[in-house]
Design a protein around this motif. Sequence first.
Motif, mmCIF file in Angstrom:
data_model
loop_
_atom_site.group_PDB
_atom_site.id
_atom_site.type_symbol
_atom_site.label_atom_id
_atom_site.label_comp_id
_atom_site.label_asym_id
_atom_site.label_seq_id
_atom_site.Cartn_x
_atom_site.Cartn_y
_atom_site.Cartn_z
ATOM 1 N N ARG A 144 3.954 10.932 -6.475
ATOM 2 C CA ARG A 144 4.947 11.459 -7.408
ATOM 3 C C ARG A 144 4.276 12.034 -8.667
ATOM 4 N N LYS A 145 3.253 11.342 -9.184
ATOM 5 C CA LYS A 145 2.537 11.820 -10.379
ATOM 6 C C LYS A 145 1.870 13.162 -10.116
ATOM 7 N N ILE A 146 1.165 13.291 -9.005
ATOM 8 C CA ILE A 146 0.511 14.551 -8.644
ATOM 9 C C ILE A 146 1.535 15.654 -8.495
ATOM 10 N N GLU A 201 2.733 17.001 -11.966
ATOM 11 C CA GLU A 201 1.722 17.853 -12.593
ATOM 12 C C GLU A 201 1.698 19.236 -11.934
ATOM 13 N N HIS A 202 1.755 19.299 -10.648
ATOM 14 C CA HIS A 202 1.722 20.557 -9.910
ATOM 15 C C HIS A 202 2.910 21.431 -10.282
ATOM 16 N N LYS A 203 4.086 20.871 -10.408
ATOM 17 C CA LYS A 203 5.280 21.648 -10.740
ATOM 18 C C LYS A 203 5.221 22.137 -12.188
ATOM 19 N N ALA A 204 4.660 21.345 -13.123
ATOM 20 C CA ALA A 204 4.528 21.799 -14.525
ATOM 21 C C ALA A 204 3.614 23.005 -14.625
ATOM 22 N N VAL A 205 2.523 23.007 -13.879
ATOM 23 C CA VAL A 205 1.590 24.154 -13.863
ATOM 24 C C VAL A 205 2.319 25.405 -13.365
ATOM 25 N N ARG A 229 0.832 -1.205 0.000
ATOM 26 C CA ARG A 229 0.000 0.000 0.000
ATOM 27 C C ARG A 229 0.878 1.271 0.000
ATOM 28 N N GLY A 230 1.960 1.229 0.655
ATOM 29 C CA GLY A 230 2.853 2.368 0.673
ATOM 30 C C GLY A 230 3.480 2.620 -0.694
ATOM 31 N N TYR A 231 3.857 1.561 -1.375
ATOM 32 C CA TYR A 231 4.455 1.710 -2.702
ATOM 33 C C TYR A 231 3.455 2.354 -3.657
ATOM 34 N N LEU A 232 2.216 1.908 -3.618
ATOM 35 C CA LEU A 232 1.197 2.476 -4.504
ATOM 36 C C LEU A 232 0.933 3.945 -4.157
ATOM 37 N N ALA A 233 0.865 4.250 -2.931
ATOM 38 C CA ALA A 233 0.611 5.627 -2.489
ATOM 39 C C ALA A 233 1.746 6.547 -2.919
#
Length: 1852
Positions: free
Chosen positions: A858-860, A863-867, A849-853
Amino acid sequence: MAASELYTKFARVWIPDPEEVWKSAELLKDYKPGDKVLLLHLEEGKDLEYRLDPKTKELPHLRNPDILVGENDLTALSYLHEPAVLHNLRVRFIDSKLIYTYCGIVLVAINPYEQLPIYGEDIINAYSGQNMGDMDPHIFAVAEEAYKQMARDERNQSIIVSGESGAGKTVSAKYAMRYFATVSGSASEANVEEKVLASNPIMESIGNAKTTRNDNSSRFGKYIEIGFDKRYRIIGANMRTYLLEKSRVVFQAEEERNYHIFYQLCASAQLPEFKMLRLGNANSFHYTKQGGSPVIEGVDDAKEMAHTRQACTLLGISESYQMGIFRILAGILHLGNVAFTSRDSDSCTIPPKHEPLSIFCDLMGVDYEEMCHWLCHRKLATATETYIKPISKLQATNARDALAKHIYAKLFNWIVDHVNQALHSAVKQHSFIGVLDIYGFETFEINSFEQFCINYANEKLQQQFNMHVFKLEQEEYMKEQIPWTLIDFYDNQPCINLIESKLGVLDLLDEECKMPKGTDDTWAQKLYNTHLNKCALFEKPRLSNKAFIIQHFADKVEYQCEGFLEKNKDTVFEEQIKVLKSSKFKMLPELFQDDEKAISPTSATSSGRTPLTRIPAKATKGRPGQTAKEHKKTVGHQFRNSLHLLMETLNATTPHYVRCIKPNDFKFPFTFDEKRAVQQLRACGVLETIRISAAGFPSRWTYQEFFSRYRVLMKQKDVLGDRKQTCKNVLEKLILDKDKYQFGKTKIFFRAGQVAYLEKLRADKLRAACIRIQKTIRGWLLRKKYLRMRKAAITVQRYVRGYQARCYAKFLRRTNAAVIIQKYWRMYVVHKKYKIKRAATIVLQSYLRGYLARNRYRKILREHKAVIIQKWIRGWLARTHYKKSMHAIIYLQCCFRRMMAKRELKKLKIEARSVERYKKLHIGMENKIMQLQRKVDEQNKDYKCLMEKLTNLEGIYNSETEKLRSDLERLQLSEEEAKVATGRVLSLQEEIAKLRKDLEQTQSEKKTIEERADRYKQETEQLVSNLKEENTLLKQEKETLNHLIVEQAKEMTETMEKKLVEETKQLELELNDERLRYQNLLNEFSRLEERYDDLKEEMTLMVNVPKPGHKRTDSTHSSNESEYTFSSEIADTEDIPSRTEEPSEKKVPLDMSLFLKLQKRVTELEQEKQVMQDELDRKEEQMLRSKAKEEERPQIRGAELEYESLKRQELESENKKLKNELNELRKALSEKSAPEVTAPGAPAYRVLMEQLTSVSEELDVRKEEVLILRSQLVSQKEAIQPKNTMTDSTILLEDVQKMKDKGEIAQAYIGLKETNRSSAMDYHELNEDGELWLVYEGLKQANRLLESQLQSQKRSHENEAEALRGEIQSLKEENNRQQQLLAQNLQLPPEARIEASLQHEITRLTNENLDLMEQLEKQDKTVRKLKKQLKVFAKKIGELEVGQMENISPGQIIDEPIRPVNIPRKEKDFQGMLEYKKEDEQKLVKNLILELKPRGVAVNLIPGLPAYILFMCVRHADYLNDDQKVRSLLTSTINSIKKVLKKRGDDFETVSFWLSNTCRFLHCLKQYSGEEGFMKHNTSRQNEHCLTNFDLAEYRQVLSDLAIQIYQQLVRVLENILQPMIVSGMLEHETIQGVSGVKPTGLRKRTSSIADEGTYTLDSILRQLNSFHSVMCQHGMDPELIKQVVKQMFYIVGAITLNNLLLRKDMCSWSKGMQIRYNVSQLEEWLRDKNLMNSGAKETLEPLIQAAQLLQVKKKTDDDAEAICSMCNALTTAQIVKVLNLYTPVNEFEERVSVSFIRTIQMRLRDRKDSPQLLMDAKHIFPVTFPFNPSSLALETIQIPASLGLGFISRV
């Protein structure tokens, strides 16, 4: 019982031994009559067959039982013989370190060759007044016995001290004289006892010398008679000398010295006064270097010379005479260096200008040529002619030596004469004690004339001794009514006849000296012809014809005849003496003025020793033929006459004998040579005393002592009521031979050996009893052991069976427990596996569960840094476009505006070229120019100002520039540093880059390290486990260390606390020592005061002639009569004449030390008072000025006050005038003391009448002034509003504060009171309308107001000036101090300078703070005192005014005429004061102190009543402000108490009563002094009774000193009462009957320890203590003071008991220790009953308790020694060793203390630092304190009983 029956198996005997003289041995089998051999076992372990003498068949001497060994008296020994005496002396000397032993009437003294602490003043006090048998043997005991017999029998006494050279004769005689000097004191203030003792160093210096046997050997005999008056105090002394050894002046043997005085002179040759003597080293003179030993080890001859000169001065020999003596002695030394050279065999000469002879002649004041001639020639006279003959060198040397000896003998004679003159007393001598210090029996290898004379003297003394001993034995038998037979003793009369009878040795010698050709050989032949074979005591040696043998009482002595005739003649040439008589030196002829005869060959003393008798003060004129007869007296004849005179003197006195024994010839301390000791014992007569005693009945017992000792040998039926009959019955059964004992009146007499037989029977009986007791106890112990073992076995069985049952139950429990444990264990294992699986599943889920979280996060994040990036880029593009647009717009605007401006410029240029334009422009130009010119001028001015400012600014600028430059340089430096820092930053960045690379490498290496870490993980875990174990161990060690640290901390705190306690104790001891010194000084002062009073009384009795016209002065005028009289206030100047006019005979001289101290204290107090008064005045002025600014007071009030002050001044001037007139009257009266003084017409009468008339006139004037004053006061009351009629307390306070004197305040109060009383006077009588009075009063008020303002301004100005002067002075002092400090600081290093300055500042501030605090305290005290007085006065004044205003209403004041009003007094309570008239003071003191009986007052009245009455009288005098009355009363009280104590000072009740009352009086003075520290426990009523006018602090100190003196007198009374009881009650009396055994005693019987009638017991002491305590309680003595008295009493008991224990060998036993402990427990019980256990009395008995414990503890092993050292901490080392040395078994079952054990104790105690003093100071008095003890008794409730006879005083 036959003596042979005592020789049984194991009996101990003495056998002769060539080395040890006598040896001890033990019989191996019983002796049977007829045995020729005794089988003996020696102490060293050998067996011996001792053969008996076949002729005499004498058995060896029996040895005494061990219990008798070491006895004080040799006659107490059961077997009296030589070996017993020798062994007893050896045991006492070697084992017990006791040098004195009695042998009947003889004191045997053995020289220890060591300084012993047994001759101090404490030992003298211990022996003083004691019976001779009650104390251990001592020279002081003999001296005390002689002194006591002289006083008791009124018979002169003699102490005969004899012994060999080096045995200690001189020291013994010296200590005997010291005892007399200390005990008796002197009858005058001339210190005769000091002079007697001072004669010793003089006689030792001129008569003592070093010999091979003794470093301070007396070379002459002397007999000193110490004279006493009727009160048996020393008044003088006289000395006779015998046989001075003159030959020592010219010759000394090897290792010997001449007389000490010569070496003392040589050692002091460098002194300025001795330069004229031209002395040098002792080795430079022939007469002092022959012995080759000029120095004595440990003796400083220069110091001894100083002592000799000091003694000469004390004896009245002036400095001139002393220098004369030293000149003669120096001349003798130089005479010895005179050398002769031979001309031929019959003549000789002295070298010309011979220096020694020249010095001799200069010192002697004689002619050189004449002395040189007669030293080498002699005059011969025949019947027809006289001619001079030269002499040979040998004859001249002998003549020189004879002259030196003769001069020394004459000088010795002269010194003895002057010593006798100094010791002579004008008072008639009542009795005397003679001390004879004379040589003992002498025998050497070569014996000559000196030894013959000495042994002849000893024969005479021995004869006298034998007769005295025999006489004492005879008297004892006759006294006890015992039949006696003549005791056969050696009579040496035949030997004396051989020497001194007609045709005896001396007679033949004198006859031969008269023969012209007499020689030693012819004299020897006459002796042989006269006495050989005719006298059994005279023998001729086999191998010599020039010697003879005489059998003396001590031994045979062979004398060599050679030199007898020459020494008996003692030839000195007459011509040499004539030369000396013609000397210019005045003292030298004085030496020869008693030589009325010419010096002939038979006229002087021998070359050996010369007899000297007392030289009469005046030469006796004899018959003409007497001189010629005296010329023929030889030395032997003179010595015989002197000896006969001595024997007559001794026979007329009661003799006491001291025999000195020399223990060894090597001067080793405490080393005993048996051979030498036996020789001296035989020679000095000790063994003869033993033999005489043994021939009769040597052992003597009183019936009571015999019964107590041998009660164990009696059966119950044998004990009768009559002790005497009981002893007779028992002895008849025990000793069958009745000749072995005799019954006297009070004693039983036993033959020798019978006491030993009785002791054997007693020991056998006790041994049998002990065996029976041991048998019974052992059986009881074994049965008890068996029962204990049986009980133990049963107990063990019970416990074993119980143990087995418990083990089986334990097995069952364990089985059951195992099943339960298995069940739970299995369940636990399954449950644990389940938990492990469940935990693993949960972990996997959590990681997934930690690996998936994390992926989703990381994906979120991406995206936030690109914006954010898009947002910032779009914004930057929009801002760039905006900036470009704005730039273009601005550029267009600029171009347009430039074009428009160019067009405008062209237009302006065209206009400027036209003329009209120019004119318009120049209109008004001139005006403008003028204006501009003015502006230019103004600008120039401004320019100048600006230039000035500019210059200033330039300066500022330059300074600022410099600052900026410095800042710039600093900034440049910082810039450079910044550049360097930037370089560093760059290098650091490069390093960071490198480090990043290294980081990457390390990251790569990290993986490898992690792999390795996994590999080492297991090893690490193992290490961790090991470390944990080590950690636990370290923790344990840490805990132990912490524990140790805590313990050490505790120990350190304990040690610190102990140190603190010790320091506190040390401070307390120092305080007590200081108190003790002060109280000792008081004691000495009181003693001197009593001495002074006694001398004054004696003088008045001697004079006893009253002066004509003398009148008794009243005691009130004796304010200066006592040393305690001084005033607490400063006397007015007008009082001085009246005091100085007092009759001088009335004054008692003051104690100057106390007077000066008190005067100094009074001066200090005056200065302090003045300073405080000035300060108070300044504060008052400040307060007055501040109040004056705030409000204005009515001028009328100020005028009134000024008027009152003027009135007071007038009254003071009038008072002074009256006093002056009174003084004139007194002066006139004192001019004549006849009765006609008071007659009419006398000068005094005229003066009196003149003064009377002037006083009457003055009285009329004063009456008129009083009327005016009263009318004035009434008018003031009308003018002032009613609210102002009351006295303003503030104003009154200020006015009263201005009055500096208490008398001034009192006068003001009286004046005001009179004013208030006369307020009702009608002022209209003065004037009808009163206008005249009002005008006059207004003027007066104005004048007074101006005068008061002027005075106040003047005072303030003076105060300010004075304050400024003080400040200037203080600033100057401070400046000087600072300069000194600065100079000191400049010399110090910087660190020390700072520290010193800080220290100085701190010290200065501290001192200022202390000074300010002290000033503040003094000011507060003064202010409180003044406020208190002002309150009293204000209260009284207010009451009076209120009372008057209440009686007068306002309406009456206005409308009605004012009439005098009588104000009635209110009825008041008693104020606790007693009023008496001045003339009744003597009656008061007489009834209350002098004639008061303490017993009646203490029983019937309240305690301390006299003290309360006296204080109430003092209160009334204080209330009246009469300082003369206070001073007189206190002085009379103190003097009267002293008189009472002097008159009845031996009565305990009287001393206790006045000690209690003095303390109560002192407490009252403190309690009512008004000081806060003493008022804490007072009631409000008691506080009202405090003294108001006088500070009696100084009188409190005087009363405290008086109380200390009374306390010391009380202690002395206690001691005198208790002292006779203590030894008897604490030591001698058997409190526990039957415990102590009485040992056999000798001739010196001790005080019986059995309680007879009249003897004191412990109950006697307790009864006396109860009596003391009850009396002190009845008298109301303070409880703390009672505790101190009890502590002192117990100290006296303990000290006297311990001192006697240390001086009595018979008291040091186990049983006596038990008795002492029981007695001490009884004393402690008494303390408990009286609740006095906390008084410190028990602690004073601690030394005695420890001494008793020391007698009882084991004394064998090292553990015992350690226990003794820790137990006996209150005893000194000397006391512990003394007790162990004195320990004596009473029974045979006890053991003596071994010498090794005593040495072990000494080794263990060597580091203990305590006093070397043996005895406790029984005279020591603890310092006393008087804690403040206020009384709760109200003074107003005290009633005066009529029995006191004080009806003339009244309560107030």
